[in-house]
Scaffold this active site. Structure first.
Site, PDB file in Angstrom:
ATOM      1  N   GLU A  81       0.817  -1.219   0.000  1.00 42.97           N
ATOM      2  CA  GLU A  81       0.000   0.000   0.000  1.00 42.97           C
ATOM      3  C   GLU A  81       0.845   1.262   0.000  1.00 42.97           C
ATOM      4  O   GLU A  81       0.537   2.239  -0.692  1.00 42.97           O
ATOM      5  CB  GLU A  81      -0.946   0.017   1.203  1.00 42.97           C
ATOM      6  N   HIS A 131     -11.055  -4.131  10.322  1.00 44.00           N
ATOM      7  CA  HIS A 131     -11.689  -4.172   8.996  1.00 44.00           C
ATOM      8  C   HIS A 131     -13.010  -3.398   8.963  1.00 44.00           C
ATOM      9  O   HIS A 131     -13.837  -3.629   8.082  1.00 44.00           O
ATOM     10  CB  HIS A 131     -11.935  -5.623   8.559  1.00 44.00           C
TER      11      HIS A 131
HETATM   12  C1  LIG Z   1      -2.288  -4.315   4.615  1.00 42.20           C
HETATM   13  C2  LIG Z   1      -3.350  -5.182   4.051  1.00 42.20           C
HETATM   14  N1  LIG Z   1      -3.605  -5.113   2.741  1.00 42.20           N
HETATM   15  C3  LIG Z   1      -4.557  -5.893   2.198  1.00 42.20           C
HETATM   16  C4  LIG Z   1      -5.277  -6.744   2.962  1.00 42.20           C
HETATM   17  C5  LIG Z   1      -6.349  -7.623   2.327  1.00 42.20           C
HETATM   18  N2  LIG Z   1      -5.929  -8.994   2.389  1.00 42.20           N
HETATM   19  C6  LIG Z   1      -6.346  -9.827   3.355  1.00 42.20           C
HETATM   20  S1  LIG Z   1      -5.652 -11.314   3.249  1.00 42.20           S
HETATM   21  C7  LIG Z   1      -4.784 -10.910   1.880  1.00 42.20           C
HETATM   22  C8  LIG Z   1      -3.892 -11.894   1.218  1.00 42.20           C
HETATM   23  C9  LIG Z   1      -2.676 -12.194   2.007  1.00 42.20           C
HETATM   24  O1  LIG Z   1      -2.002 -13.251   1.424  1.00 42.20           O
HETATM   25  P1  LIG Z   1      -0.876 -14.047   2.180  1.00 42.20           P
HETATM   26  O2  LIG Z   1      -0.015 -13.105   2.962  1.00 42.20           O
HETATM   27  O3  LIG Z   1      -0.212 -14.903   1.187  1.00 42.20           O
HETATM   28  O4  LIG Z   1      -1.663 -14.910   3.253  1.00 42.20           O
HETATM   29  P2  LIG Z   1      -2.714 -16.098   2.987  1.00 42.20           P
HETATM   30  O5  LIG Z   1      -4.070 -15.510   3.125  1.00 42.20           O
HETATM   31  O6  LIG Z   1      -2.452 -16.680   1.655  1.00 42.20           O
HETATM   32  O7  LIG Z   1      -2.466 -17.081   4.082  1.00 42.20           O
HETATM   33  C10 LIG Z   1      -5.061  -9.595   1.517  1.00 42.20           C
HETATM   34  C11 LIG Z   1      -4.500  -8.927   0.347  1.00 42.20           C
HETATM   35  C12 LIG Z   1      -5.008  -6.767   4.351  1.00 42.20           C
HETATM   36  N3  LIG Z   1      -5.702  -7.540   5.192  1.00 42.20           N
HETATM   37  N4  LIG Z   1      -4.041  -5.985   4.862  1.00 42.20           N
END
Ligand SMILES: Cc1ncc(C[n+]2csc(CCOP(=O)(O)OP(=O)(O)O)c2C)c(N)n1
Ligand SMILES: [Mg+2]
Lengths: 363, 277
Positions: free
Chosen positions: A76, A145
């Site tokens: 971000e 959230h």
């Molecule tokens: C700073 C931030 N940006 C975006 C999000 C939205 N978001 C929630 S989970 C996610 C994916 C994260 O992927 P990863 O780190 O690979 O974890 P996984 O869910 O695959 O275990 C995103 C983009 C968030 N929660 N926090």
């Protein structure tokens, strides 16, 4: 298909009979802006994923290609700085965030850079950037959230803030935000996405600094911000049943704020209740109440009241979440107290026709 | 599971929103977990934090953030304090492949190496962030290589191989405890279901069942189960089923928090402070 809850309000704003969802209104505004200006590009986390940001960018990737519509890494801070750079170079980026909470990672670029560029560089450059940010609610969203942080941005000169509550305004404000030569924080609420209402098919703008009177009345003025506008209009109907006629105002643009429309109403009613989809402390409601106090206190008796989130972190359990948010019942109750100048203890039930059922979750 | 097996009870873990397994593996209470999902007062955060913010400070589960990447820095800070206080315990920090794209990942790794902190970074690489494949998000998808570039030893291993995971974790933990600074494990794994919720999401079209199949065939739980004789396994399964049923019954019977709970724990409370003094 969700039923229009706000139809009377937005119908007064347009003669169109085409009914569109808030989601489609946002999508259409983006599409029209992209169609008429190649400088407009859309990006953000998950912009290119199958859910297409709740559908608000559906079809745009196919139509405009991956150079103009793309998903980003989870970055971000850097992507906001990148957006500022693009805007300095003459593009009109729309940077999308599925939660407003994530803007906290972008604060440096938004507050120290985007907001400052035009002034700090003596008008030599400007940043025509739109940041779309969604407020969540319920279904386990909780602490990180569900925050409504629009007042953070209202605090900073150089940023504009808009929080449309109807599909009509969603389209018009997004178009205006894209055309605006300065950075605009465009605040959506996930529950508003499920609203529908009349939206004309052509391109139009709802420009900064004009509030909308969404219900007429003489007994008190209620200002409802973002999703709270819906709850305020429901409260207005509850109040009408007991003979209290509230004037309801949707400020739409929070910065610059059209205080004159609110002041004209409060000059008539003498009572102001501002209901925000955020905390009251140093919030948008505090700002509106303060401005009205400064303007009108010398002229007439006033009763002023703010409502907003309870002054705590948003809990996930429905037992406490119910108490965290203002709703039509608690708003109506406060409004009556304000009109009568005393605690009445009245808390109306919600009749069936005023229940909101459009969204059954989960997110 | 495999990493927590190598940790001592006094060690500390930081998680992210996908934290249920971590919470249980580090000794969190199943009843408090299920009650939390039900929003009950007996939940591990009294129903206030919900599914994404499980914590059990007594067991060294130091919480989980729903803002991607944020706990990486918190874990580094905790590790600094451990070292500063000359405590023997270490910190393990869990995050997804997506988190490695956040600025805080790079900034935290640099500081951890600079200060030679007692921390194990564990990246659970399931190749996706929500619906977007790693290859569409990272110019260099080799996370291990990026970690190495900061100056620490990093390994990549198959997260479905529980024994290999235990072995590598134990080795890394030993070296961290010996004061040799941070280590990094990139552990490959796969998310079977949708990003949030219990459903399948193949219909969205971003991944195929064929892609998921080998991962499901290599399910570490089943592989482990095959190594245990039938009777013993059945006994264990019954025990676990019993425990789960008990936790759900407990959650259902528990009360929702009372209205006054809305305002507790915003700050240290005077009454508590007086009682504690
Ligand atoms: C700073 C931030 N940006 C975006 C999000 C939205 N978001 C929630 S989970 C996610 C994916 C994260 O992927 P990863 O780190 O690979 O974890 P996984 O869910 O695959 O275990 C995103 C983009 C968030 N929660 N926090
Ligand atoms: Mg992942």
């Amino acid at each position: 298909m969700p039923q229009p809850v706000l139809d009377s309000a937005s119908r007064s704003a347009t003669s169109s009979h085409r009914i569109l969802s808030y989601v489609d209104a946002v999508r259409e505004a983006t599409d029209l802006e992209m169609a008429c200006d190649p400088a407009v590009i859309v990006f953000g986390l998950d912009v290119d994923d199958p859910k297409a940001i709740q559908g608000t960018v559906r079809g745009l990737l196919e139509k405009y290609g991956p150079e103009r519509v793309f998903g980003t890494p989870l970055s971000e801070d850097a992507m906001t700085g990148t957006a500022v750079g693009m805007a300095l170079a003459g593009l009109r980026p729309i940077h999308v965030h599925i939660r407003m909470d994530f803007l906290m990672l972008a604060m440096n670029q938004l507050v120290n850079v985007a907001a400052k560029c035009r002034y700090m560089y003596g008008g030599q450059v400007h940043v025509p950037l739109v940041v779309r940010a969604m407020i969540g609610k319920s279904w386990g969203q909780g602490a990180q959230h569900s925050q409504g942080l629009h007042s953070f941005f209202m605090h900073v000169p150089g940023l504009k803030v808009v929080a449309p509550s109807t599909p009509y305004d969603a389209k018009g404000c997004l178009s205006a935000a894209v055309r605006d030569d300065d950075p605009v924080i465009y605040v959506e609420h996930r529950l508003l996405h499920f609203q529908s209402g009349p939206v004309p098919p052509e391109r139009y703008q709802v420009w900064p600094g004009k509030a909308r009177i969404t219900a007429k009345g003489n007994d008190l003025t209620i200002v409802g911000i973002s999703y709270m506008q819906i709850e305020c209009l429901r409260a207005q109907r509850l109040l009408a049943r007991i003979g209290i006629h509230a004037e309801v105002i949707d400020p739409i643009w929070l910065s610059p704020l059209d205080i004159d429309t609110i002041a004209a109403s409060v000059e008539k009613t003498g009572r102001l209740l501002v209901v925000d989809n955020g905390w009251t402390n140093c919030g948008a409601a505090a700002e509106i109440v303060a401005q009205i106090g400064e303007k009108l206190a010398p002229l007439r008796d006033l009763r002023l009241k703010r409502m907003g989130f309870a002054p705590v972190t948003c809990p996930t359990t429905p037992a406490l979440e119910e108490l965290f948010y203002p709703n039509a019942r608690t708003i109506a109750a406060q409004a009556r107290n304000l009109v009568e100048g005393a605690e009445t203890g009245w808390l109306p039930e919600i009749p069936e026709e005023l229940q909101t059922t459009a969204f059954k979750g989960p997110f | 599971m495999g990493v927590c097996e190598a940790l001592e009870p006094g060690d500390v873990v930081f998680g992210y929103y996908r934290c249920h397994a971590l919470y249980l593996a580090k000794g969190g209470d199943l009843r408090a977990l299920v009650a939390e999902l039900f929003g009950k007062a007996t939940g591990c955060t009294k129903g206030k934090g919900g599914s994404m913010h499980l914590i059990d400070a007594r067991r060294g589960v130091m919480g989980a953030s729903a803002i991607v990447g944020t706990t990486i820095a918190n874990a580094v800070g905790y590790a600094y304090a451990q070292k500063y206080c000359r405590r023997p315990n270490i910190v393990a920090c869990f995050f997804g492949d997506g988190a490695t794209e956040e600025g805080v990942f790079a900034e935290s790794l640099n500081f951890a190496v600079l200060k030679k902190l007692p921390i194990l970074f564990v990246c659970e690489n399931n190749f996706y962030a929500i619906h977007t494949h790693q290859n569409k998000r990272q110019g260099l998808p080799d996370i291990r290589a990026r970690a190495q570039a900061f100056g620490m030893r990093a390994e990549r291993l198959d997260g479905n191989d529980i024994f290999e995971l235990c072995r590598c974790s134990a080795d890394a933990v030993r070296s961290i405890r010996a004061g040799q600074g941070p280590r990094f494990l990139e552990v490959t794994t796969y998310r079977w279901r949708e990003h949030v919720g219990p459903g399948c999401d193949y219909h969205l079209g971003y991944r195929s069942e064929a892609e998921a199949q080998p991962w499901q065939d290599a399910d570490p739980l089943r592989r482990l189960a095959r190594l245990i004789d039938d009777q013993h396994r059945r006994e264990m399964e019954n025990e676990v089923e019993q425990e789960i049923a008990d936790a759900f019954a407990f959650a259902e019977q528990s009360e929702f928090p009372s209205a006054t709970e809305l305002y507790t724990d915003v700050f240290k409370e005077e009454a508590h402070a007086a009682a504690g003094a």
